[in-house]
Design an enzyme around this catalytic site. Structure first.
Site, PDB file in Angstrom:
ATOM      1  N   GLU A   1     -14.510   8.653   0.650  1.00 42.77           N
ATOM      2  CA  GLU A   1     -14.387   7.192   0.571  1.00 42.77           C
ATOM      3  C   GLU A   1     -15.539   6.463   1.257  1.00 42.77           C
ATOM      4  O   GLU A   1     -16.045   5.470   0.741  1.00 42.77           O
ATOM      5  CB  GLU A   1     -13.052   6.725   1.165  1.00 42.77           C
ATOM      6  CG  GLU A   1     -11.855   6.954   0.251  1.00 42.77           C
ATOM      7  CD  GLU A   1     -11.332   8.374   0.279  1.00 42.77           C
ATOM      8  OE1 GLU A   1     -11.816   9.187   1.101  1.00 42.77           O
ATOM      9  OE2 GLU A   1     -10.422   8.690  -0.510  1.00 42.77           O
TER      10      GLU A   1
ATOM     11  N   HIS B   1       0.965   7.432   3.331  1.00 42.31           N
ATOM     12  CA  HIS B   1       0.727   6.907   1.982  1.00 42.31           C
ATOM     13  C   HIS B   1       1.514   5.633   1.688  1.00 42.31           C
ATOM     14  O   HIS B   1       1.712   5.296   0.523  1.00 42.31           O
ATOM     15  CB  HIS B   1       1.113   7.952   0.915  1.00 42.31           C
ATOM     16  CG  HIS B   1       0.086   9.018   0.708  1.00 42.31           C
ATOM     17  ND1 HIS B   1      -0.234   9.934   1.677  1.00 42.31           N
ATOM     18  CD2 HIS B   1      -0.700   9.314  -0.356  1.00 42.31           C
ATOM     19  CE1 HIS B   1      -1.157  10.756   1.203  1.00 42.31           C
ATOM     20  NE2 HIS B   1      -1.457  10.398  -0.019  1.00 42.31           N
TER      21      HIS B   1
END
Lengths: 321, 325
Positions: free
Chosen positions: B59, B128
């Site tokens: 990322e 998450h």
């Protein structure tokens, strides 16, 4: 190799040297605040590398960025004004020493989170390739950035997508005070880190401006003709402390070590070469010294006489319209 | 035209990419896999791998690459598989994307969109299930958008792509399959403009993203009890349409803010402050916040349900505010 060419290289290195010395002086006078990281001792890398590229090629750097900015052609007065925090500075006083930017010259900035600008460099190279242009990107950073995760992500992406970025590691052997052998696993051959990603890599004497330029010309030709990343490790040494907060040798290195390295001062080496080959005389060096001295004095005068930004500038430039 | 939130995003990006070839989509699994949530379905086929780039799971690396590309004149759309993984790119987003314009004194711009789902789905566990919009809203230089409906998602994403600034565009896994009417043809929705999704005079409920749907359901229940709630959807969280919220509060005199994020220093605290500062004399009661619990998200369903605002908690909050304890 002609005389004018060598004199020009010498003049650029001298400009950086005198500019940096003057910056230290201005820092002591509190004309410059914050952190100030001087490039003294490392001049041959910026000058040699940038002498090998075109004006439209991109350059991006870390926080020790004055040398790269000046070598890219920025006006010393506007650089000094930025250090002074003045409205006439390159970034209107909002960037400072560590964040010089001269977009007109494709000097894309100095960045002060170690390793954080390597992905940006790959992005500049991505844009070049995407738009089918033929520029290259020079990305300067210290050996302290090599073990960062972001550097490795950048190496991997650049190699994977064959992006025209030349990573130039200025290995000055110390982080702040931590020597490379205590920070980088492959310390005896830092370039080996890049080879692990299939990136071609070379090591060069970063004190020898001619060696740097010669290698960089070859590298730039390769990268421009067939886009791909390249890694150059330039061995160098900073003669001053990490920043102005750090004395020139500190507790982590000895006075003797600094003195010994100063024998390989990049200005001294080029001057010796020129003298030996009869391509530079005492009169030449004196003349350059005078010219550069005047330039730096003019830069300081410009910075000093420039106004600080108006209070209204505070909230400008946060967003683009 | 009744389409899903997912299709609305797909249409927005597709239309924009057809219009401007500086736009490219980059992220994990956006190409051949067609997006982890199938938002970029058909993109590789139409735009090719030059403009639809599958990345390694890095990322920081690919977000930073996109920022560099934006500095050099391109218009990247970064897809984060989820904003939880965006935490790995926070250095790039906060230290580079948000600051480069300012640090350069206006010389450089970073026109890009960073999009993907935030907030919880079902039982995905603590790593998450996070609603991190308050983090991004805190940073000068970023704009933050969190649309709730397909119509807003499409119009705002198109505006985001055309904006010359870095935009955080937060979607939600549980919204992707929801359907709604989307205007035919070309349209955009201005960034920074709230919409009153339901008119009412008794209480103002401010809610965005998934929580808007919850607020609208609760408002229907409340209407049956004789309480008319006005539901205001900011749609853009930064810059926030303060005027829209304040004028609604001036009308109703009561404010409930529903957000999925954590209570402490959450976005609702900022909205409440604005209401107090700009509509203090109009408030009949203290502002009430319905938020996610201040805990890492538990996996087990009963505890997870307890950690996320639900209709019951919204109803209870409004009833108490309107009817008194």
């Amino acid at each position: 190799m002609d005389r004018d060419d060598l004199l020009s290289l010498y003049r650029q290195m001298l400009l950086i040297r005198r500019f940096e010395e003057k910056s230290a002086e201005m820092y002591a006078l509190a004309k410059i605040g914050g952190f100030l990281h001087l490039y003294i001792g490392e001049e041959a890398i910026a000058v040699g590398a940038i002498a090998a590229v075109r004006a439209d090629d991109y350059v991006i750097s870390a926080y020790r960025d004055h040398g790269h900015c000046l070598a890219k052609g920025s006006e010393p007065g506007r650089v000094m004004a930025e250090l002074f925090g003045k409205a006439t500075g390159l970034c209107k006083g909002k960037g400072g020493s560590m964040h010089l930017v001269d977009a007109r010259r494709n000097f894309m900035g100095g960045y002060a989170i170690v390793g954080g600008h390597l992905p940006l460099a790959t992005g500049l190279a991505f844009a070049v390739k995407y738009q089918k242009r033929d520029q290259v990107v020079l990305c300067f950073f210290g050996e302290g950035a090599v073990p960062t995760g972001q550097a490795h992500e950048a190496f991997n992406l650049a190699a994977l997508w064959k992006l025209p970025v030349i990573f130039i590691c200025e290995n000055n052997r110390y982080g702040m005070g931590t020597p490379v052998h205590r920070a980088v696993a492959l310390y005896s051959d830092v370039a080996e880190t890049a080879r692990a990603y299939g990136i071609e890599a070379d090591t060069v004497d970063g004190m020898d401006v001619l060696a740097v330029r010669t290698l960089m010309k070859t590298v730039v030709t390769k990268v421009r003709s067939a886009p791909r990343p390249y890694f150059v490790e330039a061995l160098t040494y900073r003669f001053m402390g990490h920043s102005m907060a750090d004395p020139s040798h500190g507790h982590y290195r000895t006075k003797e070590e600094v003195e010994e390295e100063r024998q390989r001062d990049p200005l001294l080496l080029l001057r010796r070469t020129m003298t030996n080959r009869g391509l530079g005389s005492e009169a030449d060096f004196k003349r350059l010294e005078r010219e550069v001295g005047e330039m730096v004095a003019a830069a300081v005068k410009f910075a000093d006489e420039s106004p600080f930004p108006a209070r209204t500038a505070l909230e400008e430039d946060v967003y683009a319209e | 035209m009744l389409i899903s939130y997912r299709e609305a995003l797909n249409q927005a990006m597709r239309e924009e990419m057809r219009r401007d070839d500086r736009i490219f989509l980059i992220g994990e699994e956006v190409g051949y896999y067609q997006g982890a949530f199938k938002v970029s379905k058909g993109f590789v086929e139409e735009f090719g791998t030059q403009r639809v780039l599958d990345t390694p799971i890095t990322e920081a690396g690919f977000t930073g690459l996109a920022i560099g590309a934006a500095m050099a004149g391109l218009r990247p759309i970064v897809e984060l598989m989820t904003f939880n993984f965006g935490i790995l790119a926070l250095d790039q987003i906060v230290n580079n994307a948000a600051k480069i314009r300012y640090m350069s004194g206006g010389q450089l711009a970073v026109p890009m969109v960073i999009r993907g789902p935030g907030s919880a789905a079902h039982q995905l566990g603590a790593q998450h299930s996070q609603s991190l919009e308050a983090w991004f809203c805190h940073v000068p230089g970023l704009k933050v958008i969190a649309p709730a409906t397909p119509h807003d998602a499409k119009g705002l994403l198109k505006s985001a792509v055309r904006d010359p600034n870095p935009i955080i565009f937060i979607e939600a896994q549980l919204l992707y399959s929801t359907k709604g009417d989307v205007a035919e043809g070309e349209y955009t929705i201005p960034i920074g403009q709230a919409e009153v999704k339901r008119r009412g005079d008794d209480v103002t409920i401010v809610a965005y993203s998934k929580m808007l749907l919850l607020a609208l359901e609760a408002a229907e229940d409340l209407a049956r009890e004789g309480i008319q709630a006005e539901v205001v959807d900011p749609r853009t969280l930064k810059p926030l349409d303060v005027q829209a919220i304040v004028s609604s509060v001036k009308k109703t005199g009561r404010l409930v803010i529903v957000e999925e994020g954590w209570l402490f220093a959450g976005l609702g605290a900022q909205i409440a402050e604005l209401a107090y500062a700009q509509a203090f004399d109009y408030l009949d009661a203290p502002v009430v916040r319905v938020t996610g619990a201040d805990v890492p998200m538990p996996y087990t369903r009963p505890l997870e349900d307890a950690a996320i605002p639900d209709r019951g908690r919204v109803l209870a909050a409004v009833r108490q505010l309107v009817n008194g304890p």
